[in-house]
Write a protein that holds these residues in place. Structure first.
Motif, PDB file in Angstrom:
ATOM      1  N   ARG A 109       0.860  -1.200   0.000  1.00 56.00           N
ATOM      2  CA  ARG A 109       0.000   0.000   0.000  1.00 56.00           C
ATOM      3  C   ARG A 109       0.884   1.232   0.000  1.00 56.00           C
ATOM      4  O   ARG A 109       1.850   1.315   0.771  1.00 56.00           O
ATOM      5  CB  ARG A 109      -0.913   0.002   1.222  1.00 56.00           C
ATOM      6  CG  ARG A 109      -1.667   1.313   1.441  1.00 56.00           C
ATOM      7  CD  ARG A 109      -2.530   1.259   2.692  1.00 56.00           C
ATOM      8  NE  ARG A 109      -3.130   2.563   2.990  1.00 56.00           N
ATOM      9  CZ  ARG A 109      -4.005   2.769   3.953  1.00 56.00           C
ATOM     10  NH1 ARG A 109      -4.393   1.754   4.724  1.00 56.00           N
ATOM     11  NH2 ARG A 109      -4.495   3.987   4.167  1.00 56.00           N
ATOM     12  N   ASP A 111       0.350   5.401   0.212  1.00 52.56           N
ATOM     13  CA  ASP A 111      -0.553   6.533   0.360  1.00 52.56           C
ATOM     14  C   ASP A 111       0.065   7.765  -0.285  1.00 52.56           C
ATOM     15  O   ASP A 111       1.199   8.146   0.039  1.00 52.56           O
ATOM     16  CB  ASP A 111      -0.821   6.814   1.838  1.00 52.56           C
ATOM     17  CG  ASP A 111      -1.673   5.736   2.488  1.00 52.56           C
ATOM     18  OD1 ASP A 111      -2.024   4.766   1.789  1.00 52.56           O
ATOM     19  OD2 ASP A 111      -1.983   5.861   3.685  1.00 52.56           O
ATOM     20  N   ARG A 141      -7.334  -6.917   5.516  1.00 46.88           N
ATOM     21  CA  ARG A 141      -7.023  -5.931   6.555  1.00 46.88           C
ATOM     22  C   ARG A 141      -6.863  -4.531   5.949  1.00 46.88           C
ATOM     23  O   ARG A 141      -7.363  -3.545   6.498  1.00 46.88           O
ATOM     24  CB  ARG A 141      -5.736  -6.319   7.291  1.00 46.88           C
ATOM     25  CG  ARG A 141      -5.821  -7.569   8.137  1.00 46.88           C
ATOM     26  CD  ARG A 141      -4.612  -7.658   9.064  1.00 46.88           C
ATOM     27  NE  ARG A 141      -3.347  -7.574   8.346  1.00 46.88           N
ATOM     28  CZ  ARG A 141      -2.685  -8.612   7.843  1.00 46.88           C
ATOM     29  NH1 ARG A 141      -3.198  -9.829   7.947  1.00 46.88           N
ATOM     30  NH2 ARG A 141      -1.529  -8.443   7.242  1.00 46.88           N
ATOM     31  N   THR A 142      -6.151  -4.466   4.852  1.00 48.49           N
ATOM     32  CA  THR A 142      -5.837  -3.171   4.248  1.00 48.49           C
ATOM     33  C   THR A 142      -7.075  -2.485   3.711  1.00 48.49           C
ATOM     34  O   THR A 142      -7.289  -1.284   3.945  1.00 48.49           O
ATOM     35  CB  THR A 142      -4.805  -3.364   3.117  1.00 48.49           C
ATOM     36  OG1 THR A 142      -3.620  -3.955   3.665  1.00 48.49           O
ATOM     37  CG2 THR A 142      -4.453  -2.038   2.466  1.00 48.49           C
ATOM     38  N   ALA A 144     -10.115  -2.875   4.626  1.00 53.29           N
ATOM     39  CA  ALA A 144     -10.969  -2.481   5.748  1.00 53.29           C
ATOM     40  C   ALA A 144     -10.534  -1.147   6.346  1.00 53.29           C
ATOM     41  O   ALA A 144     -11.344  -0.433   6.953  1.00 53.29           O
ATOM     42  CB  ALA A 144     -10.959  -3.570   6.816  1.00 53.29           C
ATOM     43  N   GLU A 145      -9.262  -0.786   6.168  1.00 54.10           N
ATOM     44  CA  GLU A 145      -8.737   0.453   6.726  1.00 54.10           C
ATOM     45  C   GLU A 145      -8.925   1.656   5.810  1.00 54.10           C
ATOM     46  O   GLU A 145      -8.749   2.804   6.240  1.00 54.10           O
ATOM     47  CB  GLU A 145      -7.237   0.301   7.020  1.00 54.10           C
ATOM     48  CG  GLU A 145      -6.907  -0.744   8.076  1.00 54.10           C
ATOM     49  CD  GLU A 145      -5.423  -1.060   8.118  1.00 54.10           C
ATOM     50  OE1 GLU A 145      -4.679  -0.545   7.261  1.00 54.10           O
ATOM     51  OE2 GLU A 145      -5.014  -1.826   9.012  1.00 54.10           O
TER      52      GLU A 145
END
Length: 284
Positions: A109, A111, A141-142, A144-145
């Motif tokens: 990921r 950002d 997990r990612t 969901a964030e």
């Protein structure tokens, strides 16, 4: 935010035209385009995932970039999960580990300013490997964030959607069951672009709110029928611009790139023949 996607560089420690084209592109990105981040979408080394010299040399060339970069592997970097993998080179946990030891995580990921970039190892999807299970757990997990309003750009080597109507022996796209699972997982976020490589073809197609982008190769053209796929068989890279929640993508060619067919580049032809010969298949 400006993102440069480069793909299918097919670099080897033996040098040759693929390196010359790559160095030309690196100079352009460093001196002219100056993107915020570069994403390399696989087939970074020339042909065989077990060639440690090619892997290390490709990484050293990528280190010439003056801007941050991320990479996901292609089938020539880690093998593939297909029933009939090219040259018999099937993806393994060991090959993925070797890639990650050199390039960092094969899924990640990043950002950025107004967008989130997700890199996925397409060669794990449908493989049944331990590494695939870890990637799915990380993805869950990612995702969901993620904030639902933030544009998400997904990058992987193989196209996410089916390339041709008819079945082919070689795997051209992501396993259908894995594709559906991934799209369902991303359904709750603002997926706005999916960038892939593998086909040595540029194509830009809208799928509802998502733009599907096939990146061209930086290295060479192939003999496939690009018009049948609805794409452009040139070499270059893809530039993404993200602003105010909108994502745009465009093909970019630059001065100094030499377009030819892969089989006309001695280092590429020799590496392909060696891999096919080791698999007991006729060269070509």
């Amino acid at each position: 935010m400006q993102i440069a996607q480069i793909s299918d560089t097919h670099l080897t420690h033996r040098g040759g035209l693929t390196e010359a084209n790559f160095r030309c592109l690196i100079a352009y990105l460093n001196e002219v385009a100056r993107p915020d981040v570069v994403v390399i979408t696989g087939d970074i080394q020339v042909m065989h995932p077990d060639d440690a010299d090619d892997r290390a040399y490709a990484r050293s060339l990528a280190g010439l970039l003056d801007v941050p970069f991320r990479a996901v592997p292609g089938n020539h970097d880690v093998g593939e999960p297909a029933e009939h993998p090219w040259a018999g080179l099937r993806v393994t946990d060991e090959r993925v580990a070797a890639f990650e030891a050199t390039w960092g995580p094969s899924y990640w990921r990043e950002d950025g300013a107004g967008a989130v970039l997700l890199g996925v190892n397409s060669e794990l999807l449908g493989s049944g490997l331990t590494a695939e299970a870890r990637q799915w757990a990380w993805l869950e997990r990612t995702v969901a964030e993620l904030l639902t309003a933030t544009p998400v750009l997904l990058f992987l080597h193989k196209p996410l959607w089916q390339v041709l109507d008819e079945r082919t022996e070689q795997q051209l796209d992501v396993d259908p069951a894995a594709r559906d699972r991934l799209l369902a997982l991303l359904d709750g976020v603002a997926l706005r672009a999916v960038g892939s490589g593998h086909l040595h073809t540029y194509r830009h197609r809208r799928r509802d709110q998502v733009i599907e982008v096939w990146a061209p190769s930086t290295a060479f053209a192939v003999t496939d029928d690009h018009e049948r796929r609805g794409g452009l068989g040139e070499i270059g890279y893809v530039e993404y611009l993200v602003g105010d929640g909108v994502v745009e993508a465009n093909f970019r060619s630059i001065p100094g790139l030499t377009r030819t067919l892969g089989r006309r580049i001695p280092q590429v032809a020799d590496a392909a023949d060696a891999a096919l010969g080791a698999a007991g298949r006729p060269p070509g």
